[in-house]
Motif scaffolding. Sequence first.
Motif, PDB file in Angstrom:
ATOM      1  N   GLY A  74      28.220  48.824  43.774  1.00 25.22           N
ATOM      2  CA  GLY A  74      27.514  47.994  42.797  1.00 25.22           C
ATOM      3  C   GLY A  74      28.456  47.424  41.755  1.00 25.22           C
ATOM      4  O   GLY A  74      29.592  47.071  42.043  1.00 25.22           O
ATOM      5  N   ASP A  75      27.974  47.358  40.523  1.00 22.15           N
ATOM      6  CA  ASP A  75      28.752  46.765  39.438  1.00 22.15           C
ATOM      7  C   ASP A  75      29.938  47.612  39.015  1.00 22.15           C
ATOM      8  O   ASP A  75      30.775  47.158  38.245  1.00 22.15           O
ATOM      9  CB  ASP A  75      27.856  46.488  38.227  1.00 22.15           C
ATOM     10  CG  ASP A  75      26.941  45.288  38.431  1.00 22.15           C
ATOM     11  OD1 ASP A  75      27.110  44.580  39.438  1.00 22.15           O
ATOM     12  OD2 ASP A  75      26.067  45.069  37.573  1.00 22.15           O
ATOM     13  N   ALA A  91      24.793  45.249  45.388  1.00 18.89           N
ATOM     14  CA  ALA A  91      24.697  46.705  45.217  1.00 18.89           C
ATOM     15  C   ALA A  91      23.859  47.335  46.324  1.00 18.89           C
ATOM     16  O   ALA A  91      24.217  48.393  46.858  1.00 18.89           O
ATOM     17  CB  ALA A  91      24.110  47.039  43.844  1.00 18.89           C
TER      18      ALA A  91
END
Length: 143
Positions: A74-75, A91
């Motif tokens: 993800g981030d 994500a």
Amino acid sequence: MRFALTDKTGVFRDYSVPQGTVPEELIEEQCVAAKDFLPEAFQQLFDCTKEPFIQPIYDLSVPQMAFGRVCLIGDAAFVPRPHTAASTSKAANNAMTLAEAIKSSKSGVITALRSWQPSQLKLGNYLRELGISLGKRSQFSSR
């Protein structure tokens, strides 16, 4: 960027300038830019914003996502610009493909992560470049 992230009291902000603290001269400059560059509907939105704030957009990417038995998803690994509208789906893709790689691996988690990582780095880097391209096009194409 330093000037844009300095509030009206002269304090430099690391990540954003909150509502009510943007210097008046910067707001006035942005009003002129809005009239020069934005479509009418966006100009009206800008004019109706009583207390604007500043939130810069940063690009985040990593050269590696897998570290032994641990990985970034993800981030934590890639933050594509909002122009791509892809952060959540990226994500989800990270997680679903990771689960499949672990499930199908006969050699354990470390091997699964090694096989999973290249496609995810490719996806993250693609979204990073796409976001930069879309951002440049949306901001600077008419100048």
